[in-house]
Scaffold this active site. Structure first.
Site, PDB file in Angstrom:
ATOM      1  N   HIS A 118       0.822  -1.212   0.000  1.00  0.00           N
ATOM      2  CA  HIS A 118       0.000   0.000   0.000  1.00  0.00           C
ATOM      3  C   HIS A 118       0.858   1.264   0.000  1.00  0.00           C
ATOM      4  O   HIS A 118       1.854   1.344   0.719  1.00  0.00           O
ATOM      5  CB  HIS A 118      -0.917   0.009   1.231  1.00  0.00           C
ATOM      6  CG  HIS A 118      -2.087   0.918   1.107  1.00  0.00           C
ATOM      7  ND1 HIS A 118      -1.979   2.288   1.127  1.00  0.00           N
ATOM      8  CD2 HIS A 118      -3.412   0.648   0.947  1.00  0.00           C
ATOM      9  CE1 HIS A 118      -3.177   2.821   0.995  1.00  0.00           C
ATOM     10  NE2 HIS A 118      -4.064   1.857   0.880  1.00  0.00           N
ATOM     11  N   ASP A 125     -42.072  11.893  17.832  1.00  0.00           N
ATOM     12  CA  ASP A 125     -43.072  12.736  18.489  1.00  0.00           C
ATOM     13  C   ASP A 125     -42.699  12.999  19.944  1.00  0.00           C
ATOM     14  O   ASP A 125     -42.815  14.130  20.433  1.00  0.00           O
ATOM     15  CB  ASP A 125     -44.451  12.073  18.409  1.00  0.00           C
ATOM     16  CG  ASP A 125     -45.547  12.985  18.929  1.00  0.00           C
ATOM     17  OD1 ASP A 125     -46.048  13.819  18.147  1.00  0.00           O
ATOM     18  OD2 ASP A 125     -45.890  12.883  20.130  1.00  0.00           O
TER      19      ASP A 125
END
Length: 541
Positions: free
Chosen positions: A82, A412
């Site tokens: 990498h 709610d």
């Protein structure tokens, strides 16, 4: 909603388990940090850590990890597949919940400055935190990798954002920043490294350079060979999966591989993935293959199969999907986590919430669920084969609405709590009174928005319910009758919850517009429910 930032530091060590574990401990022992995933790659000699927490906590966690790494990793001896330039190569901060990108930029800057000061190492800012356009992308900063740093740091163009312009052999340099959720996604090939890289060059946005751009926006890519699995990979980073989706990358890579007569043998997700990315892929394959898959669990299983996400290792959604790992618990327990008996007990308790708004949402959700049930009791039965395509079309809206309406049970209660908090604010000075008044108006808007959304959601269901009433399984007639009245009752409850909160609002234009809308939705619900019940009565006869 609790604040949540994700931090994904990439350390340049993927083989020494003692080092990997020491960094893990540094993160997990930081107060307020939850370590979600540790993904070590022997061939890449790199480990990707994923942890979450509140903004200030993740900054501390990243610093603790970096201090540990500085004692255990020597970049002068590092080799791996990498690209890399530092012991802590890159450390991005990503907004997950209740946090803006700007707040993540502040996290990156705070981390970068403290890291540079404590360890006396060069630090660069990238992504949304970049100070110059040339430093927005990680590959641009990392060009030349660790080996190029001694000369690169001498150039005025590459003066670090924090720390010295001197080369630190044991550390290298670190890049930190803020970005959207990045998905590290690798496609497996039975090929050479060079063939995999050729495909990566065709796909990645950068392509082969300015004159030969790749096809996929917001995608980085490279080809490499995974020695421990004896196969090659097209390794990609999806910088914005809503621009280029997971399934798009996979399908394009597969098309490229077919042109080269190369077999694709699954794929690999590194680290965590947002739920939406997998559900988007599920929607793609359901549409492409004309599949009827409703349940979230089944849709994820479909994607795992189609992408071959379990080809190299088991893919457990509970451990890989970030929303499953970090539910939004918030300061209060969700009403949805209680039993039905517990919910009824809470409604009947001596407290104002949960009240009529939550009950209306629950009733409407049950109505939508009943309609979905009737559709599914019709679908897939031999005597209703002629209705197969009709049910495939009718069931999904009810299934989706039941989930949306269920979420309003909690919403709610939260909106009511926001109003109560505003009422409790001090009002001793003119400034405090103004602040309290503004907070109360905002709370009332939330308290109006939730039941209004309930009514709007139900409104979208009436055409499908009418059609289902005409052709659904008559054995479920009573279920559809209850569904119609439950949906109407939900809107009835929404209407009165909107009205009671509108009366204390000061914006007359908003009040009039909202009152007119909720009134029309209630009238529609009464009319449509009556029509559905009439259709069912006619069929019964």
């Amino acid at each position: 909603m609790s604040q949540l930032v994700e931090c994904v530091p990439n350390f340049s060590e993927g083989n020494n388990q003692e080092v990997i574990d020491a960094i893990s401990r540094a993160i997990s022992q930081t107060p307020g940090c939850v370590l979600l995933d540790v993904d070590a790659g022997p061939s890449t000699n790199r480990t990707v850590y994923t942890f979450v927490g509140q903004p200030e906590c993740v900054v501390e966690g990243a610093l603790h990890a970096a201090r540990t790494a500085s004692q255990l990793i020597d970049m002068s001896k590092h080799k791996g597949e990498h690209p890399r330039m530092g012991a802590l190569d890159v450390c991005p901060f990503i907004p997950v919940r209740g946090v803006s990108m700007e707040e993540c930029v502040l996290c990156a800057k705070a981390f970068g400055q403290r890291l540079a000061e404590e360890l006396n190492v060069p630090v660069y800012l990238y992504g949304e935190a970049a100070q110059t356009p040339s430093r927005q992308t990680l590959p641009a900063i990392r060009a030349g990798e660790y080996e190029a740093l001694p000369e690169k740091l001498k150039q005025a163009e590459w003066v670090p954002d924090f720390g010295p312009s001197s080369f630190v052999p044991s550390w290298g340099a670190t890049v930190t920043g803020a970005r959207k959720f990045l998905i590290a996604f690798n496609i497996n090939l039975l090929s050479t490294k060079e063939q995999a890289h050729r495909i990566a060059l065709n796909l990645r946005e950068q392509g082969r350079g300015k004159d030969q751009p790749g096809r996929l926006k917001k995608v980085q890519g490279i080809g490499w060979y995974l020695e421990e699995k004896n196969l090659a990979q097209v390794s990609t980073n999806l910088l914005d999966f809503e621009v280029t989706a997971l399934h798009t990358v996979f399908e394009e890579a597969r098309r490229e591989a077919q042109e080269l007569n190369l077999p694709v043998v699954g794929s690999q997700l590194v680290g965590l993935v947002p739920l939406k990315a997998l559900l988007d892929a599920a929607a793609f394959y359901c549409d492409k293959e004309k599949l009827f898959v409703l349940e979230e669990e089944h849709r994820i299983r479909l994607v795992v199969n189609r992408l071959g996400l379990d080809s190299l290792a088991p893919f457990d959604p509970k451990e890989r999907i970030i929303e499953y790992l970090v539910p939004d618990s918030g300061p209060e327990q969700s009403l949805l986590d209680t039993s039905l008996r517990g919910f009824v007990r809470e409604v009947g308790a001596r407290s104002a919430a949960p009240g009529g708004g939550s009950v209306a949402a629950a009733v409407a959700a049950l109505g939508a669920a009943l309609a979905s049930m009737v559709g599914q009791m019709t679908y897939g039965r031999r005597q209703f084969d002629h209705l197969d395509s009709t049910m495939r079309r009718l069931i999904p809206p009810f299934h989706a609405a039941s989930a949306q309406l269920t979420s309003l049970v909690d919403a709610d209660a939260r909106a009511f709590a926001a109003c109560l908090e505003a009422i409790k604010l001090p009002k001793n000075t003119p400034e405090e009174r103004d602040r309290r008044a503004c907070a109360l108006q905002e709370g009332l808007r939330q308290a109006v928005a939730v039941p209004l959304k309930l009514a709007e959601t139900v409104s979208q269901l009436w055409p499908a319910l009418q059609e289902l009433a005409h052709c659904g399984n008559l054995s479920c007639l009573s279920d559809l009758q209850v569904a119609a009245k439950a949906l109407e009752t939900g809107v009835f409850g929404a209407y009165f919850n909107v009205l009671i909160n509108l009366k204390d609002m000061t914006d007359d234009v908003f009040k009039e517009k909202t009152h007119h809308r909720i009134s029309s939705l209630l009238q529609e619900a009464k009319t449509q429910a009556a029509l559905v019940l009439g259709s069912l009565e006619a069929r019964k006869e």
